[in-house]
Design a protein around this motif. Structure first.
Motif, PDB file in Angstrom:
ATOM      1  N   THR A  62      40.014  12.979  32.667  1.00 44.93           N
ATOM      2  CA  THR A  62      40.090  14.248  31.255  1.00 44.93           C
ATOM      3  C   THR A  62      38.540  15.280  31.921  1.00 44.93           C
ATOM      4  O   THR A  62      39.155  16.546  32.238  1.00 44.93           O
ATOM      5  N   MET A  63      37.376  13.535  32.706  1.00 46.04           N
ATOM      6  CA  MET A  63      36.426  14.433  33.372  1.00 46.04           C
ATOM      7  C   MET A  63      36.975  15.974  33.955  1.00 46.04           C
ATOM      8  O   MET A  63      36.020  16.297  34.183  1.00 46.04           O
ATOM      9  N   GLU A  64      37.382  15.516  35.063  1.00 48.63           N
ATOM     10  CA  GLU A  64      37.700  16.287  36.387  1.00 48.63           C
ATOM     11  C   GLU A  64      38.488  17.162  36.133  1.00 48.63           C
ATOM     12  O   GLU A  64      38.062  18.176  36.636  1.00 48.63           O
ATOM     13  N   MET A  65      39.613  16.912  35.030  1.00 47.65           N
ATOM     14  CA  MET A  65      40.442  18.468  34.593  1.00 47.65           C
ATOM     15  C   MET A  65      39.552  19.502  34.038  1.00 47.65           C
ATOM     16  O   MET A  65      39.481  20.425  34.380  1.00 47.65           O
ATOM     17  N   ASN A  66      38.756  18.928  33.472  1.00 46.04           N
ATOM     18  CA  ASN A  66      37.668  20.020  32.296  1.00 46.04           C
ATOM     19  C   ASN A  66      36.503  20.649  33.379  1.00 46.04           C
ATOM     20  O   ASN A  66      36.658  21.808  33.174  1.00 46.04           O
ATOM     21  N   THR A  67      36.345  19.821  34.957  1.00 43.33           N
ATOM     22  CA  THR A  67      35.739  20.178  35.458  1.00 43.33           C
ATOM     23  C   THR A  67      36.219  21.739  36.582  1.00 43.33           C
ATOM     24  O   THR A  67      35.583  22.551  36.381  1.00 43.33           O
ATOM     25  N   ASN A  68      37.129  21.509  36.847  1.00 45.29           N
ATOM     26  CA  ASN A  68      38.062  21.943  37.098  1.00 45.29           C
ATOM     27  C   ASN A  68      38.198  23.814  36.842  1.00 45.29           C
ATOM     28  O   ASN A  68      38.028  24.622  37.186  1.00 45.29           O
ATOM     29  N   MET A  69      38.188  23.256  35.652  1.00 43.82           N
ATOM     30  CA  MET A  69      38.218  24.375  34.266  1.00 43.82           C
ATOM     31  C   MET A  69      37.679  25.391  34.360  1.00 43.82           C
ATOM     32  O   MET A  69      38.158  26.349  34.605  1.00 43.82           O
ATOM     33  N   GLN A  70      36.409  24.321  34.004  1.00 45.88           N
ATOM     34  CA  GLN A  70      35.298  25.517  34.514  1.00 45.88           C
ATOM     35  C   GLN A  70      35.022  26.118  35.747  1.00 45.88           C
ATOM     36  O   GLN A  70      34.504  27.748  35.156  1.00 45.88           O
ATOM     37  N   LYS A  71      35.576  25.906  36.706  1.00 44.51           N
ATOM     38  CA  LYS A  71      34.988  26.080  37.777  1.00 44.51           C
ATOM     39  C   LYS A  71      36.026  27.608  38.146  1.00 44.51           C
ATOM     40  O   LYS A  71      35.607  28.614  39.010  1.00 44.51           O
ATOM     41  N   THR A  72      37.151  27.690  37.754  1.00 43.63           N
ATOM     42  CA  THR A  72      38.545  28.810  37.243  1.00 43.63           C
ATOM     43  C   THR A  72      37.658  29.543  36.029  1.00 43.63           C
ATOM     44  O   THR A  72      38.167  30.126  36.465  1.00 43.63           O
ATOM     45  N   ILE A  73      37.481  29.218  35.152  1.00 42.24           N
ATOM     46  CA  ILE A  73      36.848  29.895  34.327  1.00 42.24           C
ATOM     47  C   ILE A  73      35.487  30.861  35.124  1.00 42.24           C
ATOM     48  O   ILE A  73      35.300  32.341  35.347  1.00 42.24           O
ATOM     49  N   ASP A  74      34.650  30.107  35.380  1.00 42.25           N
ATOM     50  CA  ASP A  74      33.752  30.766  36.691  1.00 42.25           C
ATOM     51  C   ASP A  74      34.147  31.938  37.102  1.00 42.25           C
ATOM     52  O   ASP A  74      33.394  33.017  37.285  1.00 42.25           O
ATOM     53  N   THR A  75      34.736  31.311  38.039  1.00 41.28           N
ATOM     54  CA  THR A  75      35.806  32.178  39.293  1.00 41.28           C
ATOM     55  C   THR A  75      36.055  33.518  38.617  1.00 41.28           C
ATOM     56  O   THR A  75      35.903  34.971  38.855  1.00 41.28           O
ATOM     57  N   LEU A  76      37.166  33.617  37.523  1.00 45.58           N
ATOM     58  CA  LEU A  76      37.622  34.525  36.115  1.00 45.58           C
ATOM     59  C   LEU A  76      36.545  35.357  36.285  1.00 45.58           C
ATOM     60  O   LEU A  76      37.048  36.695  36.065  1.00 45.58           O
ATOM     61  N   SER A  77      35.268  34.569  35.531  1.00 40.33           N
ATOM     62  CA  SER A  77      34.089  35.798  34.952  1.00 40.33           C
ATOM     63  C   SER A  77      33.445  36.701  36.288  1.00 40.33           C
ATOM     64  O   SER A  77      33.283  37.625  35.898  1.00 40.33           O
ATOM     65  N   LYS A  78      33.570  35.718  37.254  1.00 43.38           N
ATOM     66  CA  LYS A  78      33.502  36.767  38.776  1.00 43.38           C
ATOM     67  C   LYS A  78      33.991  37.881  39.129  1.00 43.38           C
ATOM     68  O   LYS A  78      33.935  38.939  39.419  1.00 43.38           O
ATOM     69  N   THR A  79      35.417  37.235  38.854  1.00 45.20           N
ATOM     70  CA  THR A  79      36.838  38.699  39.498  1.00 45.20           C
ATOM     71  C   THR A  79      37.172  39.380  38.282  1.00 45.20           C
ATOM     72  O   THR A  79      36.547  40.962  39.115  1.00 45.20           O
ATOM     73  N   LEU A  80      36.460  39.637  37.111  1.00 43.10           N
ATOM     74  CA  LEU A  80      36.517  40.288  36.355  1.00 43.10           C
ATOM     75  C   LEU A  80      35.038  41.510  36.108  1.00 43.10           C
ATOM     76  O   LEU A  80      35.032  42.997  35.645  1.00 43.10           O
ATOM     77  N   THR A  81      33.927  40.561  36.186  1.00 45.47           N
ATOM     78  CA  THR A  81      32.937  41.404  36.397  1.00 45.47           C
ATOM     79  C   THR A  81      33.372  42.582  37.761  1.00 45.47           C
ATOM     80  O   THR A  81      32.574  43.879  37.879  1.00 45.47           O
ATOM     81  N   SER A  82      33.596  42.124  39.147  1.00 46.21           N
ATOM     82  CA  SER A  82      33.807  42.635  39.726  1.00 46.21           C
ATOM     83  C   SER A  82      34.321  43.617  39.966  1.00 46.21           C
ATOM     84  O   SER A  82      34.737  44.856  40.020  1.00 46.21           O
ATOM     85  N   SER A  83      35.167  43.398  39.057  1.00 45.45           N
ATOM     86  CA  SER A  83      36.743  44.365  38.878  1.00 45.45           C
ATOM     87  C   SER A  83      36.350  46.082  37.946  1.00 45.45           C
ATOM     88  O   SER A  83      36.743  46.740  37.991  1.00 45.45           O
ATOM     89  N   ASN A  84      35.273  45.501  37.050  1.00 50.85           N
ATOM     90  CA  ASN A  84      34.575  46.373  35.606  1.00 50.85           C
ATOM     91  C   ASN A  84      33.834  47.163  37.213  1.00 50.85           C
ATOM     92  O   ASN A  84      34.070  48.024  36.527  1.00 50.85           O
ATOM     93  N   GLN A  85      32.705  46.962  37.675  1.00 51.75           N
ATOM     94  CA  GLN A  85      32.000  47.514  38.508  1.00 51.75           C
ATOM     95  C   GLN A  85      32.696  48.134  39.944  1.00 51.75           C
ATOM     96  O   GLN A  85      32.819  49.610  39.604  1.00 51.75           O
ATOM     97  N   LEU A  86      34.168  48.386  40.096  1.00 58.39           N
ATOM     98  CA  LEU A  86      34.791  48.442  40.930  1.00 58.39           C
ATOM     99  C   LEU A  86      34.828  50.295  39.308  1.00 58.39           C
ATOM    100  O   LEU A  86      35.720  51.516  40.274  1.00 58.39           O
ATOM    101  N   SER A  87      35.548  50.280  38.655  1.00 56.15           N
ATOM    102  CA  SER A  87      36.210  50.933  37.469  1.00 56.15           C
ATOM    103  C   SER A  87      35.134  51.764  37.544  1.00 56.15           C
ATOM    104  O   SER A  87      35.088  53.100  37.214  1.00 56.15           O
ATOM    105  N   THR A  88      33.793  51.284  37.208  1.00 56.97           N
ATOM    106  CA  THR A  88      32.910  52.020  36.990  1.00 56.97           C
ATOM    107  C   THR A  88      32.971  53.352  38.097  1.00 56.97           C
ATOM    108  O   THR A  88      32.188  54.302  38.280  1.00 56.97           O
ATOM    109  N   VAL A  89      32.313  52.593  39.547  1.00 58.07           N
ATOM    110  CA  VAL A  89      32.385  53.331  41.345  1.00 58.07           C
ATOM    111  C   VAL A  89      33.426  54.774  40.472  1.00 58.07           C
ATOM    112  O   VAL A  89      33.707  55.975  41.149  1.00 58.07           O
ATOM    113  N   SER A  90      34.484  54.471  40.511  1.00 58.89           N
ATOM    114  CA  SER A  90      35.574  55.260  40.291  1.00 58.89           C
ATOM    115  C   SER A  90      35.340  56.645  39.928  1.00 58.89           C
ATOM    116  O   SER A  90      36.780  58.063  39.632  1.00 58.89           O
ATOM    117  N   ALA A  91      34.672  56.124  38.680  1.00 59.67           N
ATOM    118  CA  ALA A  91      34.154  57.549  37.657  1.00 59.67           C
ATOM    119  C   ALA A  91      33.267  58.258  38.620  1.00 59.67           C
ATOM    120  O   ALA A  91      32.733  59.656  37.846  1.00 59.67           O
TER     121      ALA A  91
END
Length: 224
Positions: A62-91
């Protein structure tokens, strides 16, 4: 007594082989070390109960699954931040409107500088400064000029040469293009020239200043 407490107690009895955990948190690595130490120190004549071993192994999974899930969430957060930055550049190149039409005058001010954006060439026109009641307190004549951002300096005097009261004043302009069309513009509406990022926050360059992106009320394409 829980399985985690059991492992901790047995590890404490192990003697000199201590596991350092300054935050008193049992992460997966500490848990594995404790688990292996418990297996090492168990009494061969009275081995660990199979059900308890399975329970502790499941806890580790269970601890291993939680660790992997947190890594996935962190990666998703970074991806969304990068996507938002790209959307502002398009303005860049589009019009941004902060919705702020007023400049504030205080008793300490002796003059006020401001900028207006004209999306068409100017044949003639007037910059109008109004009080909160909508009364025109000052006007600037506009001479023929090419489109773009024009800078103005107001000495804070009204049309009668009197110093205006400390208050907020609305800035706008009405002008005529060389082909006779009537146009208007106002303080707070400028093309986005560039985007700057500071500490993950986006700023848009509007006229001569950078404005936080969240201060922009509307972004649109300029229509002639």
């Amino acid at each position: 007594m829980s399985s985690v407490a059991t492992i901790t107690n047995n590890a404490t009895k192990a003697g000199n082989d201590k596991i350092y955990n300054p935050n008193s948190e049992l992460d997966k690595n500490a848990f594995m070390k404790l688990f292996l130490k418990q297996l090492e120190m168990q009494d061969p004549t009275n081995p660990m109960d199979t059900d308890k071993m399975l329970e502790q192994t499941a806890y580790l999974s269970t601890m291993e699954m939680n660790t992997n899930m947190q890594k996935t969430i962190d990666t998703l957060s970074k991806t969304l931040t990068s996507s938002n930055q790209l959307s502002t550049v398009s303005a860049i190149g589009k019009m941004a409107d902060t919705g702020n039409r007023y400049i504030n005058i205080t008793d300490d001010d002796t003059k006020k500088d401001f900028e207006l954006y004209f999306g068409d060439n100017i044949q003639s026109g007037k910059v109008q400064i109004k009080d909160k009641a909508g009364n025109i307190v000052k006007e600037f004549e506009l001479n023929p000029h090419s489109k773009g951002i024009l800078s103005f300096e107001w000495d804070l005097k009204d049309s009668n040469g009197m110093r205006v009261k400390s208050n907020s004043y609305e800035i706008s302009a009405v002008y005529t293009t060389p082909d006779g069309k009537q146009k208007t513009t106002a303080l707070g509406a400028y093309p986005i020239e560039s985007i700057r990022f500071e500490n993950g926050k986006a700023y848009a360059k509007l006229a001569s200043q950078y404005v936080p992106f969240e201060k922009i009320k509307e972004i649109y394409q300029w229509q002639n």
